[in-house]
Design a protein around this motif. Sequence first.
Motif, PDB file in Angstrom:
ATOM      1  N   PHE A 124       2.642 -14.756   1.344  1.00  0.00           N
ATOM      2  CA  PHE A 124       1.763 -13.552   1.267  1.00  0.00           C
ATOM      3  C   PHE A 124       1.662 -12.835   2.467  1.00  0.00           C
ATOM      4  O   PHE A 124       1.889 -11.297   2.284  1.00  0.00           O
ATOM      5  N   THR A 125       1.986 -13.599   3.655  1.00  0.00           N
ATOM      6  CA  THR A 125       1.905 -12.734   4.909  1.00  0.00           C
ATOM      7  C   THR A 125       3.572 -12.443   5.253  1.00  0.00           C
ATOM      8  O   THR A 125       3.470 -12.059   6.459  1.00  0.00           O
ATOM      9  N   GLY A 126       4.477 -12.861   4.442  1.00  0.00           N
ATOM     10  CA  GLY A 126       5.953 -12.436   4.962  1.00  0.00           C
ATOM     11  C   GLY A 126       6.392 -13.796   5.470  1.00  0.00           C
ATOM     12  O   GLY A 126       7.478 -13.574   6.198  1.00  0.00           O
ATOM     13  N   HIS A 127       5.811 -15.054   5.660  1.00  0.00           N
ATOM     14  CA  HIS A 127       6.341 -15.982   6.077  1.00  0.00           C
ATOM     15  C   HIS A 127       6.807 -16.956   5.085  1.00  0.00           C
ATOM     16  O   HIS A 127       6.100 -17.542   4.254  1.00  0.00           O
ATOM     17  N   GLU A 128       8.061 -17.277   4.907  1.00  0.00           N
ATOM     18  CA  GLU A 128       8.657 -17.919   4.026  1.00  0.00           C
ATOM     19  C   GLU A 128       8.792 -19.624   4.245  1.00  0.00           C
ATOM     20  O   GLU A 128       8.754 -20.149   3.631  1.00  0.00           O
ATOM     21  N   ASP A 129       8.894 -19.930   5.636  1.00  0.00           N
ATOM     22  CA  ASP A 129       8.967 -21.129   6.180  1.00  0.00           C
ATOM     23  C   ASP A 129       7.781 -21.815   6.684  1.00  0.00           C
ATOM     24  O   ASP A 129       7.403 -21.306   7.558  1.00  0.00           O
ATOM     25  N   ILE A 130       7.408 -22.798   6.243  1.00  0.00           N
ATOM     26  CA  ILE A 130       6.089 -23.577   6.678  1.00  0.00           C
ATOM     27  C   ILE A 130       6.283 -24.967   7.389  1.00  0.00           C
ATOM     28  O   ILE A 130       5.639 -25.691   7.558  1.00  0.00           O
ATOM     29  N   SER A 131       7.867 -25.246   7.706  1.00  0.00           N
ATOM     30  CA  SER A 131       8.189 -26.479   8.062  1.00  0.00           C
ATOM     31  C   SER A 131       7.706 -26.836   9.357  1.00  0.00           C
ATOM     32  O   SER A 131       7.546 -28.035   9.778  1.00  0.00           O
ATOM     33  N   ALA A 132       7.153 -25.830  10.237  1.00  0.00           N
ATOM     34  CA  ALA A 132       6.534 -26.115  11.675  1.00  0.00           C
ATOM     35  C   ALA A 132       5.188 -26.477  11.327  1.00  0.00           C
ATOM     36  O   ALA A 132       4.764 -27.060  12.536  1.00  0.00           O
ATOM     37  N   ILE A 133       4.589 -26.486  10.210  1.00  0.00           N
ATOM     38  CA  ILE A 133       3.038 -27.124   9.942  1.00  0.00           C
ATOM     39  C   ILE A 133       3.334 -28.641   9.924  1.00  0.00           C
ATOM     40  O   ILE A 133       3.980 -28.985   8.993  1.00  0.00           O
ATOM     41  N   GLY A 134       2.681 -29.318  10.713  1.00  0.00           N
ATOM     42  CA  GLY A 134       3.033 -30.919  10.650  1.00  0.00           C
ATOM     43  C   GLY A 134       1.973 -31.538   9.609  1.00  0.00           C
ATOM     44  O   GLY A 134       1.235 -32.544   9.780  1.00  0.00           O
ATOM     45  N   PHE A 135       2.562 -31.361   8.098  1.00  0.00           N
ATOM     46  CA  PHE A 135       1.705 -32.188   7.247  1.00  0.00           C
ATOM     47  C   PHE A 135       2.347 -33.457   7.191  1.00  0.00           C
ATOM     48  O   PHE A 135       3.561 -33.554   7.206  1.00  0.00           O
ATOM     49  N   ASP A 136       1.372 -34.322   6.789  1.00  0.00           N
ATOM     50  CA  ASP A 136       1.772 -35.856   6.469  1.00  0.00           C
ATOM     51  C   ASP A 136       1.421 -35.620   4.696  1.00  0.00           C
ATOM     52  O   ASP A 136       0.384 -36.121   4.402  1.00  0.00           O
ATOM     53  N   GLU A 137       2.461 -35.471   4.224  1.00  0.00           N
ATOM     54  CA  GLU A 137       2.352 -35.396   2.599  1.00  0.00           C
ATOM     55  C   GLU A 137       1.398 -34.320   2.485  1.00  0.00           C
ATOM     56  O   GLU A 137       1.266 -33.359   3.411  1.00  0.00           O
ATOM     57  N   ASP A 138       0.338 -34.540   1.765  1.00  0.00           N
ATOM     58  CA  ASP A 138      -0.909 -33.869   1.378  1.00  0.00           C
ATOM     59  C   ASP A 138      -2.173 -34.575   2.004  1.00  0.00           C
ATOM     60  O   ASP A 138      -3.267 -34.202   1.574  1.00  0.00           O
ATOM     61  N   SER A 139      -2.078 -35.402   2.656  1.00  0.00           N
ATOM     62  CA  SER A 139      -3.130 -36.110   3.261  1.00  0.00           C
ATOM     63  C   SER A 139      -3.532 -35.788   4.702  1.00  0.00           C
ATOM     64  O   SER A 139      -4.803 -36.178   4.932  1.00  0.00           O
TER      65      SER A 139
END
Length: 304
Positions: free
Chosen positions: A232-247
């Motif tokens: 929505f803000t024009g950012h396609e890549d969220i790989s920099a966000i350190g999710f551990d699965e969805d937990s």
Amino acid sequence: MPAGKPQILYITGMMRCGSTFVGNVLNELPGAVHIGERYFLWKNALLRDGTNSLCGCGLDLLKCEVWSGHLGEVDDRKARRLWGLQERHLRTRHTAARLAESRGRRDAPAEVGELSDAIAAVHHGITAANGPGLIIDSSKNAADAAVLARRQDLDVRLLHIVRDPRATVSSYLSPKQYLERMSAARTLSYWAGFNLASEAVGRSLGGGRYLRIRYEDFVRRPRAVTGKIARFTGHEDISAIGFDEDSSVLLGTNHTITGNPDRLRQGRVEIKRHEPWRDSMSRPGKLAAFAGVAPLMLRYGYHG
């Protein structure tokens, strides 16, 4: 993003909607900075009259490298004036008037123009200090958003976060640390008013500049919903966000103003899916909450 314009993701909705956590997750996007509830900047930092004078980085706002330069340009007298003008013109109850001005149906008071310039200066200052990127402003004030959205020097998009009002009531009946307690009746009244005002500003924006999400969906599928917000803000890549699965998610330093005390947490943070209000709230209490705002709850997908 239009060249030269600060890009602002303005989070609106009812207080205790999860905006602090959502904002801090988005803060991990490259070039993004979550500034928290900027609406309270002058009150908390200079007048020392707010709920908390700490920046999310843990330092006093006056000593934080992000805020100290800007705050040094505003003395106590100006801070008191700006805070007073906000209270006079930018409460949720003022949303209709500010929208009428943005649509050219009435002239804006000179004081609103003064406020608009002062707030925009904060956003331009953040951009100058941090470089081009996304500013996440979680002030949650529809009238404030309406004023910013009409400016030609800012690219403002609205993220409206909705949370089940029964969870909101429960949160206000058991506040954390420096947050105030509020009755169920008052909470439900605010919940309806804040969300309706947010919708009104969203409708006025049009053109793909308004997105509504439910906080419950975010905590159940944080990676997917974060991706939706980022796009929505024009950012396609969220790989920099350190999710551990969805937990859980890895959070770094933020520079937020006021908000949930959990904003001060860094490192790996658990994404909590449980809804304690389901056990702590009595059945009559749940029914009363549902009955009080039933049409709006149903529209948002909340059922008994």
